[in-house]
Design a protein around this motif. Structure first.
Motif, PDB file in Angstrom:
ATOM      1  N   THR A  71       0.826  -1.213   0.000  1.00 27.86           N
ATOM      2  CA  THR A  71       0.000   0.000   0.000  1.00 27.86           C
ATOM      3  C   THR A  71       0.857   1.258   0.000  1.00 27.86           C
ATOM      4  O   THR A  71       0.321   2.366   0.129  1.00 27.86           O
ATOM      5  CB  THR A  71      -0.924   0.006   1.229  1.00 27.86           C
ATOM      6  OG1 THR A  71      -0.111  -0.105   2.408  1.00 27.86           O
ATOM      7  CG2 THR A  71      -1.943  -1.127   1.168  1.00 27.86           C
ATOM      8  N   LEU A 127       2.925   2.483   2.161  1.00 25.09           N
ATOM      9  CA  LEU A 127       2.862   3.261   3.393  1.00 25.09           C
ATOM     10  C   LEU A 127       4.184   3.243   4.164  1.00 25.09           C
ATOM     11  O   LEU A 127       4.289   3.883   5.220  1.00 25.09           O
ATOM     12  CB  LEU A 127       1.728   2.737   4.299  1.00 25.09           C
ATOM     13  CG  LEU A 127       0.301   3.051   3.826  1.00 25.09           C
ATOM     14  CD1 LEU A 127      -0.709   2.486   4.804  1.00 25.09           C
ATOM     15  CD2 LEU A 127       0.097   4.540   3.668  1.00 25.09           C
ATOM     16  N   THR A 131       5.477   6.645   4.403  1.00 22.05           N
ATOM     17  CA  THR A 131       4.683   7.430   5.344  1.00 22.05           C
ATOM     18  C   THR A 131       5.171   7.197   6.763  1.00 22.05           C
ATOM     19  O   THR A 131       5.347   8.159   7.546  1.00 22.05           O
ATOM     20  CB  THR A 131       3.195   7.074   5.225  1.00 22.05           C
ATOM     21  OG1 THR A 131       2.749   7.285   3.882  1.00 22.05           O
ATOM     22  CG2 THR A 131       2.346   7.910   6.174  1.00 22.05           C
ATOM     23  N   ASN A 184      -5.016   1.042  -3.641  1.00 27.69           N
ATOM     24  CA  ASN A 184      -5.368   0.191  -2.493  1.00 27.69           C
ATOM     25  C   ASN A 184      -6.112   0.996  -1.417  1.00 27.69           C
ATOM     26  O   ASN A 184      -5.758   0.958  -0.231  1.00 27.69           O
ATOM     27  CB  ASN A 184      -4.128  -0.480  -1.888  1.00 27.69           C
ATOM     28  CG  ASN A 184      -3.676  -1.679  -2.708  1.00 27.69           C
ATOM     29  OD1 ASN A 184      -4.399  -2.661  -2.821  1.00 27.69           O
ATOM     30  ND2 ASN A 184      -2.503  -1.552  -3.295  1.00 27.69           N
ATOM     31  N   GLU A 185      -7.131   1.684  -1.896  1.00 25.65           N
ATOM     32  CA  GLU A 185      -7.812   2.663  -1.037  1.00 25.65           C
ATOM     33  C   GLU A 185      -8.328   2.035   0.241  1.00 25.65           C
ATOM     34  O   GLU A 185      -8.102   2.528   1.345  1.00 25.65           O
ATOM     35  CB  GLU A 185      -8.959   3.318  -1.818  1.00 25.65           C
ATOM     36  CG  GLU A 185      -9.797   4.305  -1.028  1.00 25.65           C
ATOM     37  CD  GLU A 185      -9.033   5.545  -0.631  1.00 25.65           C
ATOM     38  OE1 GLU A 185      -9.434   6.216   0.328  1.00 25.65           O
ATOM     39  OE2 GLU A 185      -8.005   5.825  -1.267  1.00 25.65           O
ATOM     40  N   ARG A 214      -5.502   0.808   2.524  1.00 21.02           N
ATOM     41  CA  ARG A 214      -4.782   1.947   3.088  1.00 21.02           C
ATOM     42  C   ARG A 214      -5.588   2.587   4.230  1.00 21.02           C
ATOM     43  O   ARG A 214      -5.042   2.927   5.275  1.00 21.02           O
ATOM     44  CB  ARG A 214      -4.532   3.000   1.991  1.00 21.02           C
ATOM     45  CG  ARG A 214      -3.413   2.666   1.012  1.00 21.02           C
ATOM     46  CD  ARG A 214      -3.380   3.653  -0.132  1.00 21.02           C
ATOM     47  NE  ARG A 214      -3.127   5.009   0.323  1.00 21.02           N
ATOM     48  CZ  ARG A 214      -1.884   5.514   0.544  1.00 21.02           C
ATOM     49  NH1 ARG A 214      -0.814   4.765   0.350  1.00 21.02           N
ATOM     50  NH2 ARG A 214      -1.738   6.758   0.943  1.00 21.02           N
ATOM     51  N   TRP A 222       2.922  10.802   0.839  1.00 23.85           N
ATOM     52  CA  TRP A 222       1.531  10.322   0.964  1.00 23.85           C
ATOM     53  C   TRP A 222       0.972  10.434   2.385  1.00 23.85           C
ATOM     54  O   TRP A 222       0.380   9.533   2.939  1.00 23.85           O
ATOM     55  CB  TRP A 222       1.416   8.878   0.479  1.00 23.85           C
ATOM     56  CG  TRP A 222       1.882   8.748  -0.953  1.00 23.85           C
ATOM     57  CD1 TRP A 222       1.311   9.330  -2.031  1.00 23.85           C
ATOM     58  CD2 TRP A 222       2.979   8.009  -1.419  1.00 23.85           C
ATOM     59  NE1 TRP A 222       1.977   9.006  -3.188  1.00 23.85           N
ATOM     60  CE2 TRP A 222       3.041   8.163  -2.836  1.00 23.85           C
ATOM     61  CE3 TRP A 222       3.978   7.190  -0.821  1.00 23.85           C
ATOM     62  CZ2 TRP A 222       4.002   7.576  -3.625  1.00 23.85           C
ATOM     63  CZ3 TRP A 222       4.897   6.608  -1.649  1.00 23.85           C
ATOM     64  CH2 TRP A 222       4.905   6.802  -3.014  1.00 23.85           C
TER      65      TRP A 222
END
Length: 1168
Positions: free
Chosen positions: A42, A44, A47, A85-86, A89, A139
């Motif tokens: 995803t 992340l 992030t 990958n809403e 995520r 992101w």
């Protein structure tokens, strides 16, 4: 802590020189292998690495293996349709905090339950999913979404009493995922291993559906509200738990559960929802805050140490998180008083009356069901009832007829079952043109079906189930729609008992007037009323020639206003105007009966009101037992004879000079009638009218050629109809109360006897009615004939009664009250003929012409015979009357003997004794009492006592026959009554047959009276012994010795007796009255005077009679020889011997005669 602040801090802080980051921690621990791969997929990882301080609640491999989405994302074969990958995520962001926490024992005063802002900013999913990579690195989440600029919250218990922690718990610290791995600190935050994946809160619609305490809300919530819950951002809900809905009554909840409550449900929801002002979590509630709902109402939130209240209700479960807001559960409905009112329309819809409501909407009557202030009682048919009827049985939707029908189902006010009484009439909302804009009423029928229950009907429709009272309405469910009343004729037509009147009404020109005249009350008589009115009156009214009379009668049955039974039966008004123009009058009896008197007809005409309250378009219908005749309808005898098909008889009346009877006018000036037959001028006429068919066998040419015969026949058919003693009916007690029994021109009952106009010229002038039995319909059939007619085959002196009718006019004025004190017998009429109220007279239709009876001379002047007419034996009542008259005569004669015999004995001894035996009447009495005692004064009483009854009966019978004989011998007489001389002649003639009984009685009496006087021996033992000796002595000639002398005495004596009796009565009669009105004292005085007059001239022949009858055989050769020898021996004065005792006897004996007759007759009348 807001993310913007965290980002500012992150950019301002230098990088920590630590050897490991959160990513390193995850890489170093195999339990986080799956999580690390998902973070990589995803994108992340950058992030996490970018965040200066973060907390990651890290699901272990076991935790991830429980969730399909996460498991599928780990599969290398997984086809990525969403490059961003809403969904995954979003879920991973929910596990991240933008600050680092340190696990360990909580400070002593630190709350065990912590609320954190996650990095999840919920937003609506991309549609369709994006194939583009995420925006530029790193992101970082942007503060925006369905919670506004707020991120989703997460509650955690970092350490409970067992030093265990849980994440994603509810407001009470329950549920969530356990912290299963200790905290691991990294250079940019901390990692805590948890036992399960944390699923972010879903939308409010889903959250609400998961709450068990909101089951009722879920039952009633509409799709529109669900969509709103699913799509609206920043929404704060205060939803009442299930128990809170109990504040509504049963029928309010039924309505809310129906398909028709969507608008109200939306409004209720809006009163519990706050939007567009930011999500209101419970920690934002200051001690007092007001929140405006979507509906515009205000929620007052009050926070105290004891808890939080929202508009008076308890906040029972705060902060149930959702992706687009927050849900708070409260203990009560948050609806301000009066803010939401459920209209009658809504209730009706909920109560299965949707078709009824639909019809109301089609005719624009929604004001009746949307008014929440005006109270109504609604008579509503439910859908299942209307489904059975179908549309064809109801007026078309939107039509005026349907509008009237529906208005008839609404009654202003709340009429509970307890208030309703049988027969009530309730005003509806229907304004009826036929009532001049007045409100139409609906009838109520109440019948008790059990001890505590009662059945109800409105306008004949039954009530189904119990009524329902809701706010301003009370609803009764009916078994069918009720139809407003139609016009009066259509309403009454189904009633077969009223068909005769309705047929007459429809045949007249008044039917449209009756149908359309507003505010009227129609009084309809039963079919039986036409029969009770009389066949001839009914035939007259229904004839085409007299339509105007029928129309007047119809209008007289129509009141000019609406009069319901409550006013007629219980009101005080007594007179009511009719459309005919005249009034009717009501008389309310003590037993509740209401009698109606018309303006015309005949006095005493009444009808019994049967209050029905049969409603019509123009008023109401009631029923009557009998027909009412107005004064504008003049029913003459002539009209009734026409109705009786008696045109031939009408011609006879005109030829005979009796047309005034037909017209109901006064008689000609030269016409007269004996005063005793016409006291006060109050006599009417009843005509026996043969039908035209009755004349088929009669030669009318010959009849018209013989005026005397013609007049005699007509007079035989004219009956005197007496007025009553008062204006009320005087009927036999067996009739009880029959309103219109007086519709008969005469009372028709068995043996009822009446006088005709031939009564003054013939002994056979009376007619008598006889019952022949009951017909199939229960009525009594009669025949009528000449009284005492006999010796014929009955072909001419009797007829069958076919019908009758009473006239409304009379040839004479009505009696004044002072003239109505006479008894019927004193007016010259049979007391057996009943009397009827009001103007007497009318027509009785018969099937034969009754010819005057002319008996043979041996019947005309012979002894009376107890036989009836037409070969029938005398009726029981007439026989009883004859017997009573015979007995009364006997009592009168016996009374005369008992009072007068001592005087007669004294007279006889004075007349028959030798000169010098007695010095006078007193001496006779003294010597008789001295020798024989008081019984001696009654010696010889048995013969006159035995003979007095036939003597009196024959005497008075012969007097009547003699009067008839004089009438027969003087056909051209100018006065209907006998003169004094004619009365004297009749009296003389009455002595002829009486002498045949009197002579032998007097012979035996005289011999018994004189024996023993002057020392003579007692020769006879009694009357039988006397007759034996006389018969042995000289046969019948000896017994009847002195017959000529007896006639010489009784002939002139009877002439004086009857003439003086009639003259004395006439003298004692006051002016304007009748001799029949004399009281008993006057009658006794007249009788005593008659006796004195008789004996004043009868003494000389009585002396000679006594001497002839008492002398030995051969003493006298006859009456004249006795007179000559008596005068020669004793002088003329001898002829007046006994004058004193005779005169002394005359008054009391004859007074006693009439006293005995009257007293015995009254005594017998009391018992027989």
């Amino acid at each position: 802590m807001r993310l913007s602040v965290c980002l500012a801090a992150l950019l301002a802080r230098p990088a920590l020189a630590l050897s490991s980051t959160i990513t390193d921690v995850l890489s170093a621990d195999p339990d986080y292998e799956a999580l690390l791969r998902l973070l990589q997929r995803t994108r992340l990882i950058p992030t996490l690495n970018t965040l200066p301080a973060a907390t990651l609640f890290a699901p272990t491999n076991d935790a991830i293996s429980k969730h399909d989405l996460w498991v599928h994302a780990l599969d290398d074969a997984f086809v990525l349709t969403d490059n961003v990958n809403e969904q995954l995520r979003q879920q991973l962001f929910y596990h991240m905090l933008n600050f680092s926490i340190a696990q360990g024992p909580a400070p002593e005063h630190s709350p065990p339950l912590h609320t954190f802002d996650t990095l999840l900013y919920p937003h609506k999913p991309l549609d369709p999913p994006s194939h583009e990579p995420p925006p530029h690195p790193p992101w970082i989440p942007i503060p925006s979404g369905t919670l506004g600029e707020k991120s989703q919250r997460l509650r955690a218990v970092l350490a409970d009493e067992n030093q265990k922690g849980r994440v994603a718990v509810d407001a009470f610290g329950k549920g969530g995922a356990d912290i299963v791995k200790p905290i691991v600190n990294a250079t940019n935050g901390a990692v805590l291993g948890i036992s399960d994946v944390l699923i972010p809160p879903l939308d409010l619609a889903t959250v609400v559906s998961a709450q068990q305490s909101l089951s009722y809300f879920r039952r009633i919530v509409t799709p529109h509200v669900i969509k709103f819950l699913n799509s609206t951002s920043e929404l704060t809900l205060f939803l009442p738990v299930d128990n809170a809905w109990d504040q509504l009554n049963k029928y309010e909840r039924i309505y809310l559960e129906s398909e028709f409550a969507s608008d109200d449900l939306s409004r209720i929801f809006n009163m519990h929802a706050v939007a567009k002002t930011g999500v209101k979590w419970s920690d934002s509630f200051t001690p007092g805050v007001n929140l405006s709902t979507i509906d515009g109402t205000t929620l007052e939130v009050v926070t105290t140490t004891e808890g939080t209240k929202v508009s008076g209700g308890d906040l029972v479960h705060p902060d149930i998180y959702a992706s687009n807001g927050v849900l708070h559960l409260v203990s009560s409905l948050l609806i301000p008083e009066g803010a939401l009112q459920i209209t009658p329309e809504k209730y009706l819809l909920a109560l299965n009356c949707t078709s009824f409501v639909s019809m109301l909407r089609s005719v624009n009557l929604t004001n009746l069901i949307r008014d929440t202030e005006q109270k109504y009682t609604i008579l509503a048919p439910q859908d299942d009832v209307l489904d059975v009827l179908g549309d064809s049985d109801l007026p078309e939707k939107g039509s005026p007829e349907l509008k009237k029908l529906l208005q008839y189902h609404f009654v202003p006010g709340h009429w509970t079952a307890e208030k309703l009484e049988n027969g009530m009439l309730l005003e509806t909302t229907l304004e009826e043109e036929g009532l001049k804009g007045g409100k139409q009423v609906v009838s109520v029928d109440v019948h008790h079906s059990g001890k505590d229950s009662k059945g109800l009907q409105f306008a004949g429709a039954s009530v189904i189930g119990d009524p329902i009272e809701l706010d301003n309405i009370l609803v009764y469910f009916l078994s069918r729609p009720i139809v407003p009343p139609s016009d009066s004729i259509s309403t009454a037509l189904p009633s077969l008992d009223l068909s005769n009147f309705l047929a007459a009404l429809l045949s007249s020109s008044q039917s449209d007037i009756i149908r359309t005249t507003p505010r009227t009350s129609l009084l309809i008589p039963y079919n039986s009323a036409f029969k009770r009115l009389g066949l001839l009156v009914s035939a007259h009214l229904l004839s085409t020639s007299y339509k105007q009379d029928l129309e007047k009668v119809i209008l007289h049955h129509t009141l000019s206003d609406v009069e319901y039974s409550s006013n007629l039966v219980n009101g005080s008004q007594q007179t009511f105007q009719t459309l005919e123009g005249s009034d009717i009058k009501l008389e309310r009896m003590d037993n509740g009966t209401v009698l109606i008197s018309p303006s015309g007809g005949w006095p005493g005409m009444k009808s019994r009101l049967v209050p029905r309250d049969t409603l019509t378009q123009t008023g109401v219908i009631h029923e009557l037992s009998d027909i009412l005749l107005p004064r504008s309808v003049d029913i003459t005898i002539g009209k009734l004879m026409k109705a009786a098909k008696g045109s031939t008889m009408t011609s006879l009346f005109n030829r005979a000079g009796f047309e005034w009877i037909l017209n109901g006018t006064a008689p000609p000036d030269d016409w007269s009638w004996p005063d005793e037959k016409n006291p006060g001028g109050g006599i009417g006429w009843t005509v026996l009218c043969p039908t035209d068919d009755a004349f088929k066998n009669h030669n009318l040419t010959e009849l018209f050629a013989n005026p005397m015969r013609l007049k005699s026949i007509v007079m035989q058919h004219i009956i005197l109809s007496p007025y009553p003693k008062d204006q009320h009916q005087r009927l036999d007690a067996r009739h009880d109360f029959e309103e219109m029994y007086n519709n008969q021109p005469l009372v028709l009952e068995d043996t009822a006897t009446y006088s005709t106009l031939r009564d003054n010229e013939s002994f056979y002038g009376d007619i008598v009615f006889k019952s022949t039995g009951a017909e199939e319909d229960g009525t009594t059939q009669f025949i009528v004939g000449i009284k005492d007619a006999r010796g014929t085959d009955g072909s001419g002196d009797w007829a069958k009664v076919l019908g009758w009718g009473r006239s409304t006019t009379s040839a004479f004025p009505t009696f004044e009250p002072t003239q109505l004190d006479s008894e019927p017998a004193q007016m010259g009429f049979s007391t057996r003929a009943g009397f009827i109220g009001g103007a007497a007279g009318g027509v009785i239709q018969i099937d034969r012409l009754i010819l005057p009876y002319e008996p043979p001379w041996w019947i005309s002047y012979g002894a009376p015979s107890v036989v009836g007419f037409a070969g029938m034996s005398e009726q029981k009542v007439s026989a009883t009357e004859n017997i009573k008259a015979f007995i009364a005569g006997g009592f009168g004669g016996a009374s005369a003997v008992l009072v007068g015999h001592p005087f007669d004995l004294t007279k006889t001894r004075l007349q028959t004794a030798a000169p010098g035996v007695y010095t006078g009447a007193v001496d006779v009495v003294k010597k008789t009492l001295a020798k024989d005692g008081i019984s001696g004064m009654y010696r010889g009483m048995v013969p006159p006592l035995l003979g007095v009854t036939p003597i009196f009966a024959v005497s008075f019978w012969a007097y009547d026959v003699s009067k008839q004989l004089i009438f027969a011998l003087t056909p051209d007489r100018t006065h209907p009554s006998l003169s004094t001389a004619e009365l004297a002649a009749a009296g003389f003639l009455s002595a002829v047959p009486t002498t045949l009984i009197t002579a032998p009685v007097e012979r035996a009496k005289v011999l018994l009276q004189i024996q023993g006087q002057g020392g003579k021996e007692v020769k006879y033992k009694g009357v039988t012994d006397v007759l034996k000796h006389l018969y042995k002595e000289g046969g019948m000639r000896s017994i009847f010795r002195g017959t000529g002398a007896t006639l010489a005495r009784d002939g002139p004596g009877s002439a004086a007796y009857f003439a003086s009796y009639e003259v004395t009565k006439k003298f004692l009669t006051p002016s304007g009255s009748s001799p029949a009105d004399l009281n008993l004292g006057a009658i006794i005085l007249a009788g005593g005077t008659a006796g004195v007059a008789m004996w004043a001239i009868a003494i000389p022949p009585d002396v000679l009679k006594s001497r002839l009858q008492s002398a030995p055989n051969g003493t006298y050769s006859g009456f004249l020889d006795c007179a000559r020898k008596t005068i020669a021996a004793d002088g003329v004065g001898a002829l007046w011997k006994g004058f004193g005792p005779a005169m002394a006897r005359a008054f009391p004996a004859n007074a006693a005669t009439f006293l005995g007759v009257e007293a015995s007759r009254k005594l017998m009348d009391r018992f027989f």
